[in-house]
Design an enzyme around this catalytic site. Structure first.
Site, PDB file in Angstrom:
ATOM      1  N   SER A   1       0.829  -1.214   0.000  1.00  0.00           N
ATOM      2  CA  SER A   1       0.000   0.000   0.000  1.00  0.00           C
ATOM      3  C   SER A   1       0.862   1.262   0.000  1.00  0.00           C
ATOM      4  O   SER A   1       2.031   1.242   0.422  1.00  0.00           O
ATOM      5  CB  SER A   1      -0.894  -0.013   1.233  1.00  0.00           C
ATOM      6  OG  SER A   1      -0.096  -0.082   2.387  1.00  0.00           O
TER       7      SER A   1
ATOM      8  N   GLU B   1       6.340  -0.520  -5.428  1.00  0.00           N
ATOM      9  CA  GLU B   1       5.209  -0.904  -6.293  1.00  0.00           C
ATOM     10  C   GLU B   1       3.958  -0.745  -5.436  1.00  0.00           C
ATOM     11  O   GLU B   1       3.665  -1.595  -4.599  1.00  0.00           O
ATOM     12  CB  GLU B   1       5.372  -2.364  -6.748  1.00  0.00           C
ATOM     13  CG  GLU B   1       6.550  -2.601  -7.687  1.00  0.00           C
ATOM     14  CD  GLU B   1       6.261  -2.147  -9.120  1.00  0.00           C
ATOM     15  OE1 GLU B   1       5.081  -2.001  -9.474  1.00  0.00           O
ATOM     16  OE2 GLU B   1       7.224  -1.925  -9.870  1.00  0.00           O
TER      17      GLU B   1
ATOM     18  N   CYS C   1      -3.914  -4.937  -7.854  1.00  0.00           N
ATOM     19  CA  CYS C   1      -3.438  -3.546  -7.752  1.00  0.00           C
ATOM     20  C   CYS C   1      -3.840  -2.720  -8.967  1.00  0.00           C
ATOM     21  O   CYS C   1      -4.076  -1.528  -8.858  1.00  0.00           O
ATOM     22  CB  CYS C   1      -1.935  -3.521  -7.555  1.00  0.00           C
ATOM     23  SG  CYS C   1      -1.047  -4.376  -8.845  1.00  0.00           S
TER      24      CYS C   1
ATOM     25  N   GLU D   1      -8.337   3.742  -2.523  1.00  0.00           N
ATOM     26  CA  GLU D   1      -8.358   2.562  -3.387  1.00  0.00           C
ATOM     27  C   GLU D   1      -9.344   1.539  -2.814  1.00  0.00           C
ATOM     28  O   GLU D   1      -9.334   1.261  -1.614  1.00  0.00           O
ATOM     29  CB  GLU D   1      -6.945   1.963  -3.393  1.00  0.00           C
ATOM     30  CG  GLU D   1      -6.803   0.713  -4.205  1.00  0.00           C
ATOM     31  CD  GLU D   1      -5.393   0.122  -4.088  1.00  0.00           C
ATOM     32  OE1 GLU D   1      -4.589   0.585  -3.264  1.00  0.00           O
ATOM     33  OE2 GLU D   1      -5.104  -0.814  -4.858  1.00  0.00           O
TER      34      GLU D   1
HETATM   35  P1  NAD Z   1       0.427  -3.635   2.897  1.00  0.00           P
HETATM   36  O1  NAD Z   1       1.135  -2.385   2.557  1.00  0.00           O
HETATM   37  O2  NAD Z   1      -0.476  -3.638   4.068  1.00  0.00           O
HETATM   38  O3  NAD Z   1       1.471  -4.822   3.153  1.00  0.00           O
HETATM   39  C1  NAD Z   1       2.512  -5.150   2.257  1.00  0.00           C
HETATM   40  C2  NAD Z   1       3.686  -5.726   3.026  1.00  0.00           C
HETATM   41  O4  NAD Z   1       4.152  -4.767   3.974  1.00  0.00           O
HETATM   42  C3  NAD Z   1       3.353  -6.990   3.821  1.00  0.00           C
HETATM   43  O5  NAD Z   1       4.416  -7.899   3.684  1.00  0.00           O
HETATM   44  C4  NAD Z   1       3.227  -6.496   5.244  1.00  0.00           C
HETATM   45  O6  NAD Z   1       3.619  -7.458   6.190  1.00  0.00           O
HETATM   46  C5  NAD Z   1       4.181  -5.321   5.280  1.00  0.00           C
HETATM   47  N1  NAD Z   1       3.755  -4.258   6.215  1.00  0.00           N
HETATM   48  C6  NAD Z   1       2.477  -3.948   6.571  1.00  0.00           C
HETATM   49  N2  NAD Z   1       2.475  -2.904   7.418  1.00  0.00           N
HETATM   50  C7  NAD Z   1       3.765  -2.558   7.605  1.00  0.00           C
HETATM   51  C8  NAD Z   1       4.420  -1.542   8.377  1.00  0.00           C
HETATM   52  N3  NAD Z   1       3.737  -0.680   9.131  1.00  0.00           N
HETATM   53  N4  NAD Z   1       5.770  -1.470   8.337  1.00  0.00           N
HETATM   54  C9  NAD Z   1       6.469  -2.326   7.569  1.00  0.00           C
HETATM   55  N5  NAD Z   1       5.908  -3.302   6.815  1.00  0.00           N
HETATM   56  C10 NAD Z   1       4.582  -3.424   6.843  1.00  0.00           C
HETATM   57  O7  NAD Z   1      -0.329  -4.075   1.568  1.00  0.00           O
HETATM   58  P2  NAD Z   1      -1.284  -5.329   1.348  1.00  0.00           P
HETATM   59  O8  NAD Z   1      -2.558  -5.106   2.089  1.00  0.00           O
HETATM   60  O9  NAD Z   1      -0.536  -6.598   1.575  1.00  0.00           O
HETATM   61  O10 NAD Z   1      -1.545  -5.197  -0.240  1.00  0.00           O
HETATM   62  C11 NAD Z   1      -2.486  -4.317  -0.746  1.00  0.00           C
HETATM   63  C12 NAD Z   1      -1.860  -3.075  -1.347  1.00  0.00           C
HETATM   64  O11 NAD Z   1      -0.779  -3.414  -2.162  1.00  0.00           O
HETATM   65  C13 NAD Z   1      -2.828  -2.313  -2.243  1.00  0.00           C
HETATM   66  O12 NAD Z   1      -2.683  -0.945  -2.027  1.00  0.00           O
HETATM   67  C14 NAD Z   1      -2.371  -2.679  -3.640  1.00  0.00           C
HETATM   68  O13 NAD Z   1      -2.709  -1.745  -4.628  1.00  0.00           O
HETATM   69  C15 NAD Z   1      -0.912  -2.785  -3.436  1.00  0.00           C
HETATM   70  N6  NAD Z   1      -0.319  -3.641  -4.452  1.00  0.00           N
HETATM   71  C16 NAD Z   1       0.485  -3.087  -5.387  1.00  0.00           C
HETATM   72  C17 NAD Z   1       1.020  -3.874  -6.381  1.00  0.00           C
HETATM   73  C18 NAD Z   1       1.922  -3.315  -7.449  1.00  0.00           C
HETATM   74  O14 NAD Z   1       2.552  -4.122  -8.121  1.00  0.00           O
HETATM   75  N7  NAD Z   1       1.996  -2.018  -7.661  1.00  0.00           N
HETATM   76  C19 NAD Z   1       0.739  -5.236  -6.406  1.00  0.00           C
HETATM   77  C20 NAD Z   1      -0.085  -5.764  -5.440  1.00  0.00           C
HETATM   78  C21 NAD Z   1      -0.603  -4.963  -4.450  1.00  0.00           C
END
Ligand code: NAD
Length: 455
Positions: free
Chosen positions: A188, A209, A243, A333
């Site tokens: 995110s 990403e 995403c 989103e």
């Molecule tokens: P997220 O940001 O919550 O988590 C992603 C990763 O970060 C996980 O491994 C999680 O353990 C870690 N994380 C979570 N909180 C953290 C923190 N405070 N400090 C450090 N690390 C932390 O995202 P999600 O819910 O797993 O995925 C959804 C998001 O990802 C959506 O916004 C989506 O659009 C995006 N996404 C982007 C792409 C791309 O290729 N651009 C692909 C897939 C998903």
């Protein structure tokens, strides 16, 4: 390996270990391909348990996607890894110049849960192919897929080369506090900011990403039925947890009703009368996300769907009509199977509204008008997208994939993955035998000659 010191330990091994040469990397990637193939059924089963994905979607967007990526790298890695000779200006005679692609060193990859297999392995393949040591930290929300990833990585890679670390917030913070040579984060936008801040402490280069609200713009010349079908496919794939899923649709006001009717008819063809009983419709990853999504529904605007069942994390494919820019669903989103339709009267006004908002990861234009396509490519900033389709720009390894502004920084896939994880080391090779006196002081009388060469 001690979690708190993992980056340093791997860096030490990186300096002392010559074994990650091209032949070794190629062989390991072949082993990775075999390991994945031999576990295909188990991987698909794990994805079903985490996300309720159908076999077809799991193969197309996760297993098959990764096999394609490996095949592409295997076909090209030798060529990519070669030093590139470049021209040398006459003023540097008799020297020669070349660019050497070298790995950054030790890379940290943090991945999300929505395509848990693909989004962990795709950057890993790029990083490893470029010669880096890698630590991957998959999401805590997709434990069954993580188990498979751990099994595969443990079987294929040496621990000093690639390591999977499990964990949630605390573990990720421990990893981010360390000094890496490169960080690749998918997730995110809000967590992206945390990752970038952590990277800044060590001036570590990184790729982000991220996500965002990706619009679909339909103009009056578009094939409405095909637009409805392709948007329905891209939106409800993986129950909208993609995403680059279309986040919302902008459509001429007078076409809204017909468009929704066509979309409903396609959705019934895709998933039957009740998507809950369809083998092909995914589930929401976690109750927490289901509750968040349910909170976005505005009953008087639901044109189709809206049913939610917490016990099996199901949310029906849902269409909301007559949505306005100020409605709650337009704040962040959506990342789920709810599609808001925003009718417009003037396409320029619709474009202006897109331009006022953060730059999206993807943007989809449906048109049969050539001049609209130019506007789309030149005037509106977004990561990447499709004309008259959705999502499929991701499927071409020749197209780098990434966001812009709040939707991301940097890109990858195919050759771009190799480049992302490679430092270009520029070397000027000078002759030890010829030493022209021209550059050395005293400079008296030399300036006019310098100006003769550099004008
Ligand atoms: P997220 O940001 O919550 O988590 C992603 C990763 O970060 C996980 O491994 C999680 O353990 C870690 N994380 C979570 N909180 C953290 C923190 N405070 N400090 C450090 N690390 C932390 O995202 P999600 O819910 O797993 O995925 C959804 C998001 O990802 C959506 O916004 C989506 O659009 C995006 N996404 C982007 C792409 C791309 O290729 N651009 C692909 C897939 C998903």
């Amino acid at each position: 390996m001690n979690m708190k010191n993992i980056a340093e330990e791997l860096k030490t091994r990186f300096l002392n270990d010559e074994s990650l040469n091209l032949a070794k990397r190629l062989q390991t990637l072949k082993n990775l391909r075999n390991s994945i193939k031999s576990r295909e059924v188990k991987i698909i089963e794990a994805l079903k348990r985490d996300l309720g994905k159908s076999d077809f979607e799991s193969y197309a967007t996760e297993v098959g996607f990764i096999l394609e990526e490996i095949n592409f790298v295997l076909a090209n890695l030798k060529h990519w890894s070669k030093p590139k000779k470049v021209r040398t200006p006459m003023t540097l005679f008799p020297g020669k110049s070349a660019i050497y692609p070298v790995p950054y060193g030790v890379v940290l990859i943090i991945s999300p849960w929505n395509y848990p297999f693909q989004l962990c392995l795709s950057p890993l393949i790029g990083a490893f192919a470029a010669g880096n040591r890698v630590v991957v930290k998959p999401s805590e929300y997709s434990p069954h897929t993580t188990k498979m990833l751990k099994e595969i990585i443990g079987e294929v890679f040496e621990e000093a080369h690639v390591l999977l670390v499990e964990g949630a917030l605390e573990e990720t913070q421990t990893l981010l506090a360390q000094s890496w040579d490169y960080i690749f984060f998918t997730g995110s936008t809000s967590v992206g900011k945390i990752v970038m801040k952590a990277a800044a402490q060590h001036l570590t280069p990184l790729t982000l990403e991220l996500g965002g609200k990706s619009p679909c713009l339909i103009d009056r010349s578009a094939n409405l039925d095909l637009a409805a079908k392709r948007i329905a496919w891209g939106k409800f794939l993986n129950a909208g947890q993609t995403c680059v899923a279309p986040d919302y649709v902008l459509i001429p006001r007078e076409l809204q009703k017909t468009f929704i009717e066509k979309m409903i008819s396609h959705l019934k063809m895709f998933y039957g009368i009740e998507a809950r009983h369809s083998e092909d419709y995914s589930r929401i990853i976690h109750e927490k996300h289901l509750d968040r999504l349910s909170g976005l529904l505005l009953s008087q605007k639901i044109a189709f769907g809206g049913e939610a069942y917490r016990e099996d994390r199901f949310l029906a494919p849902t269409i909301m009509e007559n949505v306005g820019w100020d409605d709650k669903i337009m704040e962040d989103e959506i990342f789920g199977p709810i599609l808001p339709i925003l009718p417009y009267d003037d396409i320029n006004e619709a474009v202006q509204n897109i331009l006022k908002r953060p730059k999206p990861l993807a943007f989809y234009l449906f048109t049969n008008n050539e001049s609209q396509k130019d506007l789309y490519v030149d005037k509106i900033p977004f990561g990447g997208g499709c004309v008259n389709d959705t999502v499929l720009h991701l499927a071409n390894p020749h197209l780098p994939f990434g966001g812009i502004g709040t939707s991301g920084l940097g890109s990858y896939h195919g050759k771009k993955s190799f480049d992302t994880f490679t430092h270009e080391k520029s070397i000027f090779h000078q002759s030890p035998n010829i030493d022209l006196p021209f550059r050395y002081p005293p400079y008296q009388g030399k300036l006019r000659w310098l100006k003769f060469f550099i004008r």
